[in-house]
Write a protein that holds these residues in place. Structure first.
Motif, PDB file in Angstrom:
ATOM      1  N   ASN A 135      -7.604   1.731  11.471  1.00 49.00           N
ATOM      2  CA  ASN A 135      -8.694   1.573  10.187  1.00 49.00           C
ATOM      3  C   ASN A 135      -9.331  -0.218   9.665  1.00 49.00           C
ATOM      4  O   ASN A 135      -8.521  -0.625   9.562  1.00 49.00           O
ATOM      5  CB  ASN A 135      -7.801   2.583   8.598  1.00 49.00           C
TER       6      ASN A 135
ATOM      7  N   LEU B 144       0.808  -1.227   0.118  1.00 51.81           N
ATOM      8  CA  LEU B 144       0.530   0.085  -0.021  1.00 51.81           C
ATOM      9  C   LEU B 144       0.630   0.838  -0.130  1.00 51.81           C
ATOM     10  O   LEU B 144       1.279   1.703   1.492  1.00 51.81           O
ATOM     11  CB  LEU B 144      -0.968  -0.080   1.516  1.00 51.81           C
TER      12      LEU B 144
ATOM     13  N   THR C  63      -5.343  12.908   4.459  1.00 47.89           N
ATOM     14  CA  THR C  63      -4.719  12.006   3.914  1.00 47.89           C
ATOM     15  C   THR C  63      -6.883  11.170   3.888  1.00 47.89           C
ATOM     16  O   THR C  63      -7.448  11.351   4.338  1.00 47.89           O
ATOM     17  CB  THR C  63      -4.445  10.969   5.241  1.00 47.89           C
ATOM     18  N   VAL C  64      -6.982  10.809   2.596  1.00 54.75           N
ATOM     19  CA  VAL C  64      -7.970   9.625   1.922  1.00 54.75           C
ATOM     20  C   VAL C  64      -8.302   8.424   3.097  1.00 54.75           C
ATOM     21  O   VAL C  64      -7.709   8.062   3.336  1.00 54.75           O
ATOM     22  CB  VAL C  64      -8.588   9.814   1.204  1.00 54.75           C
ATOM     23  N   GLN C  65      -9.942   8.474   3.861  1.00 58.78           N
ATOM     24  CA  GLN C  65     -10.436   7.311   4.344  1.00 58.78           C
ATOM     25  C   GLN C  65      -9.510   6.091   3.823  1.00 58.78           C
ATOM     26  O   GLN C  65      -9.040   5.251   4.519  1.00 58.78           O
ATOM     27  CB  GLN C  65     -11.711   7.204   5.026  1.00 58.78           C
ATOM     28  N   ALA C  66      -9.770   6.379   2.529  1.00 57.21           N
ATOM     29  CA  ALA C  66      -9.068   4.465   2.209  1.00 57.21           C
ATOM     30  C   ALA C  66      -7.620   4.536   1.986  1.00 57.21           C
ATOM     31  O   ALA C  66      -7.095   2.948   1.923  1.00 57.21           O
ATOM     32  CB  ALA C  66      -9.536   4.761   0.602  1.00 57.21           C
ATOM     33  N   ASP C  67      -6.866   5.642   2.355  1.00 57.83           N
ATOM     34  CA  ASP C  67      -5.299   5.420   2.483  1.00 57.83           C
ATOM     35  C   ASP C  67      -5.274   5.079   3.928  1.00 57.83           C
ATOM     36  O   ASP C  67      -3.387   5.117   4.025  1.00 57.83           O
ATOM     37  CB  ASP C  67      -4.818   6.393   1.690  1.00 57.83           C
TER      38      ASP C  67
ATOM     39  N   HIS D 253     -11.522  -0.988   7.787  1.00 59.29           N
ATOM     40  CA  HIS D 253     -10.691  -1.064   6.667  1.00 59.29           C
ATOM     41  C   HIS D 253      -9.136  -2.268   5.743  1.00 59.29           C
ATOM     42  O   HIS D 253      -9.752  -3.162   5.605  1.00 59.29           O
ATOM     43  CB  HIS D 253     -11.011  -0.271   5.620  1.00 59.29           C
ATOM     44  N   HIS D 254      -8.571  -1.572   6.947  1.00 59.28           N
ATOM     45  CA  HIS D 254      -7.104  -2.344   6.190  1.00 59.28           C
ATOM     46  C   HIS D 254      -6.896  -3.717   6.788  1.00 59.28           C
ATOM     47  O   HIS D 254      -5.599  -4.719   7.061  1.00 59.28           O
ATOM     48  CB  HIS D 254      -5.857  -1.242   6.462  1.00 59.28           C
TER      49      HIS D 254
END
Length: 263
Positions: free
Chosen positions: A190, A129, A141-145, A192-193
């Motif tokens: 996060n 990543l 930073t965007v949430q996806a990163d 998400h990861h």
């Protein structure tokens, strides 16, 4: 054995001399962080080193490595401890120190900010990543990163129970399936990861009562453990937390192997 532990701040110019000043099986521990008396965890370190020496019989030399100098490598050290105190002056230096410990088989402990940056380093260099970021270091930073994000509720000054996975390194060191934990942070992983980190070999072996991640380990490494909580704040500072004892014991073992390799 010396009566008191070595406790030094090592600048880039003096580092080489410091690393070669001692010979023998003494374990050399790099304390990576921007040392400040305002950080309670930092103030605890001298007493913990003394306790490790006197109570545990572990012969240690500790060297403070400012984060700006941590990118010079961890050669000659037997353990790396990335301490609380983020945001660090050099994110790159901290990530470099963690990577050196992970890839070089050097015992590693990351606490609070050290935990957060251990996840960030793993996401970038193992999971691929490239844009992975820490929201405290880069608020845009965007949430996806963002691998590390603001917690829904700050844990500054919080104390709670952490449940550990049976058979994990943390459980073996604790000799129990849970531990009391003290925190001083506002950022955490996060969700998400998490599955991607798991898929690449990072294991999460401790959670709070809500199921949120609090301990990470790396299987197959001599000693790689990180906690969002701060075990250095445990008790009154006269006895080291079992996870810190574990790091110190792994460091002494690493030093023994290093000395045997050159003998």
């Amino acid at each position: 054995m010396n009566s008191t532990p070595t406790y030094r701040t090592v600048s880039e110019s003096s580092r080489s001399t410091a690393l070669t000043a001692r010979i023998g099986p003494t374990a050399r521990i790099a304390l990576v962080g921007d040392r400040s008396e305002a950080v309670r965890a930092h103030a605890r370190i001298p007493g913990l080193l003394q306790a490790l020496r006197l109570r545990e019989g572990l012969d240690l030399d500790a060297y403070w490595i400012p984060t700006e100098d941590a990118g010079q490598g961890m050669d000659g050290f037997d353990a790396v401890w990335v301490l609380p105190g983020s945001p660090y002056r050099s994110e790159a230096g901290v990530l470099s120190a963690i990577r050196a410990a992970r890839e070089g088989g050097i015992p590693f402990l990351g606490t609070c900010g050290g935990f957060q940056h251990a996840l960030l380093e793993f996401a970038r260099n193992v999971c691929g990543l490239d844009r992975a970021a820490h929201a405290e270091n880069d608020p845009a930073t965007v949430q996806a990163d963002a691998v590390v994000v603001p917690l829904a509720c700050s844990l500054v000054g919080h104390e709670g129970t952490v449940r550990v996975t049976p058979g994990s390194r943390a459980a073996q060191l604790l000799g129990a399936d849970r531990t009391q934990a003290r925190y001083h942070c506002s950022y955490g992983p996060n969700p998400h990861h998490l599955d991607l980190l798991r898929a690449h070999g990072l294991t999460f072996t401790g959670t709070d009562d809500s199921g949120d991640i609090r301990i990470a380990e790396l299987a197959g490494h001599p000693f790689f453990l990180a906690t969002l909580f701060q075990p250095e704040l445990d008790g009154d500072g006269t006895r080291a937390h079992p996870l810190i004892v574990g790091l110190a014991a792994a460091a002494v073992e690493h030093a023994r192997g290093r000395c045997q390799a050159v003998s």
